[in-house]
Design a protein around this motif. Structure first.
Motif, PDB file in Angstrom:
ATOM      1  N   ALA A  56      16.749  -1.462 -64.047  1.00  0.00           N
ATOM      2  CA  ALA A  56      17.850  -0.541 -63.722  1.00  0.00           C
ATOM      3  C   ALA A  56      17.408   0.493 -62.690  1.00  0.00           C
ATOM      4  CB  ALA A  56      18.351   0.149 -64.985  1.00  0.00           C
ATOM      5  N   ILE A  57      16.195   0.999 -62.825  1.00  0.00           N
ATOM      6  CA  ILE A  57      15.661   1.956 -61.853  1.00  0.00           C
ATOM      7  C   ILE A  57      15.519   1.280 -60.490  1.00  0.00           C
ATOM      8  CG2 ILE A  57      13.625   3.327 -61.227  1.00  0.00           C
ATOM      9  CD1 ILE A  57      13.249   3.818 -64.292  1.00  0.00           C
ATOM     10  N   ALA A  58      14.985   0.064 -60.489  1.00  0.00           N
ATOM     11  CA  ALA A  58      14.821  -0.680 -59.233  1.00  0.00           C
ATOM     12  C   ALA A  58      16.170  -0.915 -58.561  1.00  0.00           C
ATOM     13  CB  ALA A  58      14.117  -2.013 -59.508  1.00  0.00           C
ATOM     14  N   ASP A  59      17.184  -1.286 -59.355  1.00  0.00           N
ATOM     15  CA  ASP A  59      18.527  -1.496 -58.796  1.00  0.00           C
ATOM     16  C   ASP A  59      19.061  -0.212 -58.175  1.00  0.00           C
ATOM     17  OD1 ASP A  59      18.518  -4.152 -59.566  1.00  0.00           O
ATOM     18  OD2 ASP A  59      19.741  -3.830 -61.365  1.00  0.00           O
ATOM     19  N   GLU A  60      18.862   0.888 -58.878  1.00  0.00           N
ATOM     20  CA  GLU A  60      19.337   2.184 -58.377  1.00  0.00           C
ATOM     21  C   GLU A  60      18.674   2.555 -57.057  1.00  0.00           C
ATOM     22  OE1 GLU A  60      21.619   5.630 -58.352  1.00  0.00           O
ATOM     23  OE2 GLU A  60      21.796   3.941 -59.734  1.00  0.00           O
ATOM     24  N   LEU A  61      17.387   2.203 -56.930  1.00  0.00           N
ATOM     25  CA  LEU A  61      16.632   2.544 -55.723  1.00  0.00           C
ATOM     26  C   LEU A  61      16.732   1.469 -54.643  1.00  0.00           C
ATOM     27  CD1 LEU A  61      13.412   3.983 -57.386  1.00  0.00           C
ATOM     28  CD2 LEU A  61      15.307   5.265 -56.366  1.00  0.00           C
ATOM     29  N   ALA A  69       6.073   0.876 -59.243  1.00  0.00           N
ATOM     30  CA  ALA A  69       6.461   2.288 -59.414  1.00  0.00           C
ATOM     31  C   ALA A  69       7.636   2.407 -60.393  1.00  0.00           C
ATOM     32  CB  ALA A  69       6.814   2.904 -58.068  1.00  0.00           C
ATOM     33  N   CYS A  70       8.573   1.479 -60.341  1.00  0.00           N
ATOM     34  CA  CYS A  70       9.720   1.503 -61.254  1.00  0.00           C
ATOM     35  C   CYS A  70       9.276   1.242 -62.686  1.00  0.00           C
ATOM     36  CB  CYS A  70      10.765   0.477 -60.823  1.00  0.00           C
ATOM     37  SG  CYS A  70      11.503   0.856 -59.220  1.00  0.00           S
ATOM     38  N   THR A  71       8.331   0.329 -62.866  1.00  0.00           N
ATOM     39  CA  THR A  71       7.817   0.029 -64.206  1.00  0.00           C
ATOM     40  C   THR A  71       7.060   1.227 -64.767  1.00  0.00           C
ATOM     41  OG1 THR A  71       7.642  -2.302 -63.625  1.00  0.00           O
ATOM     42  CG2 THR A  71       6.399  -1.572 -65.554  1.00  0.00           C
ATOM     43  N   VAL A  72       6.266   1.869 -63.923  1.00  0.00           N
ATOM     44  CA  VAL A  72       5.512   3.052 -64.368  1.00  0.00           C
ATOM     45  C   VAL A  72       6.480   4.164 -64.771  1.00  0.00           C
ATOM     46  CG1 VAL A  72       3.951   4.891 -63.592  1.00  0.00           C
ATOM     47  CG2 VAL A  72       3.459   2.500 -63.031  1.00  0.00           C
ATOM     48  N   LEU A  73       7.476   4.428 -63.941  1.00  0.00           N
ATOM     49  CA  LEU A  73       8.451   5.471 -64.257  1.00  0.00           C
ATOM     50  C   LEU A  73       9.184   5.131 -65.556  1.00  0.00           C
ATOM     51  CD1 LEU A  73       9.875   8.086 -63.575  1.00  0.00           C
ATOM     52  CD2 LEU A  73      11.441   6.770 -62.123  1.00  0.00           C
TER      53      LEU A  73
END
Length: 123
Positions: A56-61, A69-73
């Motif tokens: 979801a973070i990766a999609d947003e970015l 970086a998305c997995t770490v966040l």
């Protein structure tokens, strides 16, 4: 033999399961096998949440789903309840955590690098 760690989010569930397992008419090997399978499942379930949040973070970015970086966040975001637990002002703790995650270490009024104490004894 090392046990699979029970993810923090599932410790209460696992504790109840383990207590019920102790009362079950099973031999020790069977109990250990069942407990191992449940620990593995809970770790998988926890990781599934991590993968979904990272995606979801990766999609947003607008980046690939395998972006580290998305997995770490996502991992740190999932740890926020555990990190805030025990602080008197949990809201302030959560805000501090998000401030560090979004703006970095210095935004929280921290020095650029942690200071190290140098021992003067023995030199």
């Amino acid at each position: 033999m090392q046990h699979q760690a029970v993810p923090e989010a599932f410790t209460t569930i696992h504790a109840a399961y383990a207590a019920a397992l102790e009362r079950a008419p099973l031999d020790g090997d069977t109990r250990r096998a069942y407990d191992s399978r449940v620990r593995t499942f809970l770790a998988w379930l926890d990781a599934s949440g991590l993968d979904a949040l990272a995606a979801a973070i990766a999609d947003e970015l607008g980046v690939d789903h395998d972006d580290l970086a998305c997995t770490v966040l996502a991992r740190y975001v999932l740890e926020i309840p555990a990190l805030a637990r025990g602080h008197q002002d949990r809201r302030a703790a959560v805000e501090t955590i998000f401030d560090i995650l979004t703006r970095g270490w210095q935004s929280a009024g921290r020095p650029t690098t942690p200071s190290t104490r140098r021992s003067t004894s023995g030199s």
